[in-house]
Design an enzyme around this catalytic site. Structure first.
Site, PDB file in Angstrom:
ATOM      1  CD  GLU A   1      -3.014  -0.476   2.093  1.00 30.67           C
ATOM      2  OE1 GLU A   1      -2.845  -0.400   3.352  1.00 30.67           O
ATOM      3  OE2 GLU A   1      -4.284  -0.662   1.639  1.00 30.67           O
TER       4      GLU A   1
ATOM      5  CD  GLU B   1      -4.166  -6.235   2.592  1.00 30.34           C
ATOM      6  OE1 GLU B   1      -4.871  -5.528   3.511  1.00 30.34           O
ATOM      7  OE2 GLU B   1      -2.864  -5.847   2.490  1.00 30.34           O
TER       8      GLU B   1
HETATM    9  C1  LIG Z   1      -8.292   2.460   5.294  1.00 26.56           C
HETATM   10  C2  LIG Z   1      -7.283   1.422   5.701  1.00 26.56           C
HETATM   11  C3  LIG Z   1      -5.809   1.816   5.489  1.00 26.56           C
HETATM   12  C4  LIG Z   1      -4.982   0.966   6.212  1.00 26.56           C
HETATM   13  N1  LIG Z   1      -4.728  -0.294   5.616  1.00 26.56           N
HETATM   14  C5  LIG Z   1      -5.028  -1.511   6.171  1.00 26.56           C
HETATM   15  S1  LIG Z   1      -5.858  -1.470   7.720  1.00 26.56           S
HETATM   16  C6  LIG Z   1      -5.934  -3.295   7.776  1.00 26.56           C
HETATM   17  C7  LIG Z   1      -4.798  -3.893   6.677  1.00 26.56           C
HETATM   18  C8  LIG Z   1      -3.514  -4.295   7.045  1.00 26.56           C
HETATM   19  O1  LIG Z   1      -2.950  -3.301   7.846  1.00 26.56           O
HETATM   20  C9  LIG Z   1      -2.584  -4.399   5.836  1.00 26.56           C
HETATM   21  O2  LIG Z   1      -1.301  -4.965   6.149  1.00 26.56           O
HETATM   22  C10 LIG Z   1      -2.592  -3.241   4.821  1.00 26.56           C
HETATM   23  O3  LIG Z   1      -1.918  -4.033   3.762  1.00 26.56           O
HETATM   24  C11 LIG Z   1      -4.139  -3.034   4.464  1.00 26.56           C
HETATM   25  N2  LIG Z   1      -4.648  -2.695   5.750  1.00 26.56           N
END
Ligand SMILES: CCCC/N=C1\SC[C@@H]2[C@H](O)[C@H](O)[C@@H](O)CN12
Length: 654
Positions: free
Chosen positions: A186, A264
């Site tokens: 991300e 995911e």
């Molecule tokens: C709006 C969500 C942004 C943060 N991303 C998240 S919160 C839960 C999951 C895990 O952390 C995962 O490791 C992230 O890649 C995506 N994600």
């Protein structure tokens, strides 16, 4: 150890036809077929239905059990991260042993006939301490994490030159089970938008893994612009409440052809201390999965089994204020934290069975559960009584307080000590300016607990003392930020505290090695507390107890305790925060417990206040959704026989 040709065991696991037809390494392939918007596995159309589990949140002895349940659920692949900080505890020191044996985990997945989607980072988020980055990177305070900062890239290169050659033989086309590898995580949500950094990673992965392996990126819809990179296959992540059509349409702007992939798909969500427990409904999760499978998309469900943040490994987030992730990473996932199948698992298996074959045969039953207690713990002593044992190297001295990173204390606790230079006759304000407590500070004057200062809180304490009084501040690292643009989350006292009008200087820092002491103190003649009244503040309690029958999985319940850390037979079970919730119990895997009358030992470090009756109990069900007020009601409403249902030391298993 490169993957061998199918072992006889594996042949038993694989359908005979597949074993006989299994192509040799030189004909194995996993590629994107852009002409037909699909994957091809060994030349045949292939769609993965995958689930995430994190080997670093599941003790090694339980890996096979969890993977078998995931295979039985109809998955044909699993997805997991590799946390850099779990394997390189100090620069140049590597650990791939025991529950860190990544290759053994890959092998277990192969034995369960599961392909692997690997996500080695270097940053992984995952609600894990510092998003998987090692905190020793912060010993260079100016380092710019997750960018093309030369200091950061040098450490990344050094790490990946150790890790990637280890996984090379496990790439699918080399005879292994890794079909694709994610670059970063991300990245588009980070804000740096440093394409040189992403290109550097892509080049490094290609140099060390070759040209054949499929490399990809994952971003939320808002992160695709900065998170995607030419040459890396673009995928997205979103949950059941999101607009699938809208997000996949946006994805097509980056990947006009090739399979749609949700890397995911959220089956549940994470929990923060002090916030309500998160859940996602079975109906919403199954409906969303079915809609994606109807489109022919490949999907990874995050999480399929969450597991536990044992020890100090939880991460943290900043949602207006600092929020620490709970010890449980149950995630309301299809397989519960204790490894039990939920109704969500069976519902998802039904959906998957509409699109591809699911294994027949019964699912392993839920594990045996155990109730035990209540146990009355005895006072071992105040933390300060053990300072020499907790910090055998002695204190580091400095005019101003130093951070955890500056004294190379990665996680856990550090004691800061100074002496009052003049007598304070009246209660006088005491605080740390500029939000300088990272993250919780337990304040004592001459060993007497005065109260707590917290990150993001503007509280002040009011202290008195005489010349030479000891002012001790135990600072707790509640886990470094694992998400967001500032993952340089330094810990400790980031500013010198102020008492009245005086900036306090001349500090001693005691990095505490509590785990070592707890592991070995059965060898020591421990000081007994010499006073009639129990000490207040950071205090050790303990109890040795036999279990007469066999042991079962169980959930430690600490009603009336406030906040602290727990060890069972020297294993750091994690943090409890009964006062905050929503988690009220800690998962205790049965393999941690000694059966048939052998002595077990539970040790607590209670940081604030002990209940009048210092008791704990082991329940046969978890309590993950109870804030303190509600929970207190629940405890009161429990019938007397419930609490005394199990005779002390007797196993009343289910
Ligand atoms: C709006 C969500 C942004 C943060 N991303 C998240 S919160 C839960 C999951 C895990 O952390 C995962 O490791 C992230 O890649 C995506 N994600």
């Amino acid at each position: 150890m490169a993957p061998k040709k199918p072992s006889c065991l594996r042949s038993l696991l694989l359908p005979l036809s597949l074993t006989l037809l299994l192509p040799q390494a030189d004909t194995r392939s996993f590629i994107v077929d852009r002409d037909h918007d699909r994957f091809l596995l060994d030349g045949a159309p292939f769609r993965y239905v995958s689930g995430s589990l994190h080997y670093f949140r599941v003790p090694r002895v339980l890996w096979a059990d969890r993977l078998l349940k995931m295979r039985w659920s109809g998955l044909n692949a699993i997805q997991f991260y590799v946390p850099w900080n779990y394997h390189e505890p100090q620069p140049g020191v590597y650990n791939f042993n025991g529950s860190r044996d990544l290759i053994a985990f890959l092998n277990e997945a192969a034995l369960a006939n599961l392909l692997v989607i690997l996500r080695p980072g270097p940053y992984i988020c995952a609600e894990w301490e510092m998003g998987g980055l090692p905190s020793w990177l912060l010993r260079k305070p100016e380092i710019r994490l997750r960018t093309s900062d030369p200091d950061f890239l040098a450490a990344v290169d050094s790490w990946f030159k150790v890790l990637l050659p280890k996984i090379y033989p496990w790439l699918y086309h080399n005879g292994g089970n890794i079909i694709s590898i994610q670059v970063e995580n991300e990245y588009g949500s980070y804000g740096a938008c440093d394409f040189s950094y992403m290109r550097h990673l892509a080049g490094l992965f290609r140099a060390l893994l070759g040209e054949k392996i499929l490399l990809f990126t994952t971003d939320g819809p808002e992160g695709l612009k900065c998170g995607s990179l030419q040459g890396l296959y673009t995928t997205v992540d979103f949950g059941p409440a999101d607009n699938m059509t809208k997000i996949f349409t946006l994805l097509r702007k980056y990947e006009p052809h090739g399979p749609l992939v949700n890397s995911e798909y959220y089956t549940g969500w994470l929990d923060y201390w002090g916030q309500n427990h998160s859940t996602r409904s079975v109906s919403a999760v199954t409906k969303g999965l079915e809609n994606m499978l109807k489109l022919g998309a490949s999907v990874n469900m995050y999480m399929f089994h969450g597991g536990t943040n044992f020890g100090y490994w939880n991460g943290a987030d900043k949602k207006g204020r600092f929020l620490s992730i709970t010890t449980s990473y149950d995630y309301d996932a299809p397989i519960s934290e204790a490894g039990d199948p939920t109704t969500k698992l069976f519902a998802l298996r039904d959906v998957i069975s509409k699109f591809q074959e699911v294994p027949l045969g019964p699912l392993p039953p839920p594990s045996p559960k155990m109730m035990l207690g209540p146990l009355t713990l005895h006072l071992v002593g105040h933390l300060l009584a053990f300072l020499d044992l907790l910090c055998p190297s002695g204190p580091i001295r400095s005019i101003l307080p130093m951070t955890f990173e500056a004294v190379k204390q990665d996680r856990g606790f550090m004691l800061y000590r100074t002496y009052m230079t003049h007598t304070i006759f009246e209660p006088t304000p005491f605080w740390v300016p500029n939000n300088g407590v990272h993250d919780r500070a337990y304040v004592m004057v001459d060993g007497v607990f005065q109260g707590v200062l917290e990150r993001n809180m503007r509280d002040k304490l009011f202290l008195m003392g005489k010349v030479g009084s000891k002012l001790d501040i135990l600072v707790e690292n509640m886990g470094r930020l694992s998400f967001g643009s500032n993952s340089s989350d330094f810990k400790g006292l980031l500013e010198p505290p102020i008492l009245g009008q005086t900036i306090l200087t001349q500090w001693m820092m005691f990095p505490l090695k509590i785990d070592n002491l707890v592991k070995w103190w059965f060898l020591l003649q421990l000081p007994k507390w010499p006073y009639p009244q129990a000490p207040s503040g950071p205090t050790f309690y303990s109890k040795t107890f036999p279990i007469l029958g066999s042991v079962g999985d169980t959930f430690l319940h600490l009603p009336g305790w406030t906040k602290g850390q727990v060890w069972i037979n020297g294993f750091n079970l994690g943090r409890y925060w009964t006062k905050q919730g929503p988690q009220q119990t800690l998962y205790v895997p049965r393999f941690l417990l000694f059966p048939r009358g052998a002595l077990n030992k539970i040790t607590l470090l209670e940081l604030e206040n002990v209940p009048l009756q210092p008791q704990v109990q082991f329940l046969d069900k978890p309590i993950l959704n109870s804030t303190s007020t509600l929970h207190r009601t629940r405890i009161n409403s429990l019938s007397a026989d419930t609490l005394s249902a199990s005779e002390p030391m007797e196993l009343s298993g289910h």
